[in-house]
Design a protein around this motif. Structure first.
Motif, PDB file in Angstrom:
ATOM      1  N   GLU A   3       0.805  -1.226   0.000  1.00 19.23           N
ATOM      2  CA  GLU A   3       0.000   0.000   0.000  1.00 19.23           C
ATOM      3  C   GLU A   3       0.841   1.281   0.000  1.00 19.23           C
ATOM      4  N   VAL A   4       2.155   1.160   0.195  1.00 19.39           N
ATOM      5  CA  VAL A   4       3.045   2.328   0.141  1.00 19.39           C
ATOM      6  C   VAL A   4       3.267   2.682  -1.326  1.00 19.39           C
ATOM      7  N   LEU A   5       2.869   3.900  -1.700  1.00 18.21           N
ATOM      8  CA  LEU A   5       3.024   4.350  -3.081  1.00 18.21           C
ATOM      9  C   LEU A   5       4.233   5.252  -3.268  1.00 18.21           C
ATOM     10  N   VAL A   6       4.672   5.940  -2.198  1.00 16.73           N
ATOM     11  CA  VAL A   6       5.777   6.888  -2.301  1.00 16.73           C
ATOM     12  C   VAL A   6       6.539   6.953  -0.983  1.00 16.73           C
ATOM     13  N   GLU A   7       7.850   7.100  -1.100  1.00 14.72           N
ATOM     14  CA  GLU A   7       8.731   7.302   0.055  1.00 14.72           C
ATOM     15  C   GLU A   7       9.801   8.296  -0.386  1.00 14.72           C
ATOM     16  N   MET A   8      10.224   9.163   0.528  1.00 13.79           N
ATOM     17  CA  MET A   8      11.215  10.179   0.181  1.00 13.79           C
ATOM     18  C   MET A   8      12.315  10.243   1.229  1.00 13.79           C
ATOM     19  N   SER A   9      13.552  10.337   0.759  1.00 16.55           N
ATOM     20  CA  SER A   9      14.713  10.508   1.610  1.00 16.55           C
ATOM     21  C   SER A   9      15.290  11.893   1.330  1.00 16.55           C
ATOM     22  N   VAL A  10      15.629  12.643   2.388  1.00 17.34           N
ATOM     23  CA  VAL A  10      15.959  14.061   2.265  1.00 17.34           C
ATOM     24  C   VAL A  10      17.297  14.380   2.926  1.00 17.34           C
TER      25      VAL A  10
END
Length: 117
Positions: free
Chosen positions: A105-112
């Motif tokens: 169900e995870v559509l997007v992940e971001m590392s900053v």
């Protein structure tokens, strides 16, 4: 030079601060029931909160890596939310890749990575 770690668990820290730079672990929407635009907005809100806690903000983001479950289906929707959020004239270096994420169900992940003021 010291290393500060915030929200540290056994496997990772949500925030690491070192030498004037803030590193955020992969951020994502905790609800995971919405579509790509809402998941992106929630992910960006999480980034805002984490950066604030670290003492910086989105105008000081240096780079972002965006992971999408399905780049063909979700790139435009993610960009719609991203474009509304990113400060004019302060867009960071960015890479967007398709990746198999930790749950279906995870559509997007971001590392900053961001600079401190």
């Amino acid at each position: 030079m010291s290393v500060r770690r915030l929200h540290t668990e056994a496997r990772y820290s949500e925030i690491v601060i070192h030498n004037g730079t803030v590193y955020l672990a992969g951020q994502l929407d905790e609800g995971l029931s919405a579509g790509i635009e809402q998941q992106t907005r929630e992910t960006l809100a999480s980034i805002d909160r984490m950066l604030d806690e670290a003492g910086t903000d989105k105008t000081r983001i240096l780079s972002v890596t965006i992971y999408l479950k399905d780049i063909d289906a979700d790139y435009a929707g993610m960009n719609a939310a991203w474009d509304a959020w990113v400060p004019k004239g302060a867009a960071p270096a960015r890479a967007t890749v398709e990746a198999k994420l930790y749950a279906p169900e995870v559509l997007v992940e971001m590392s900053v990575v961001a600079a401190l003021p």
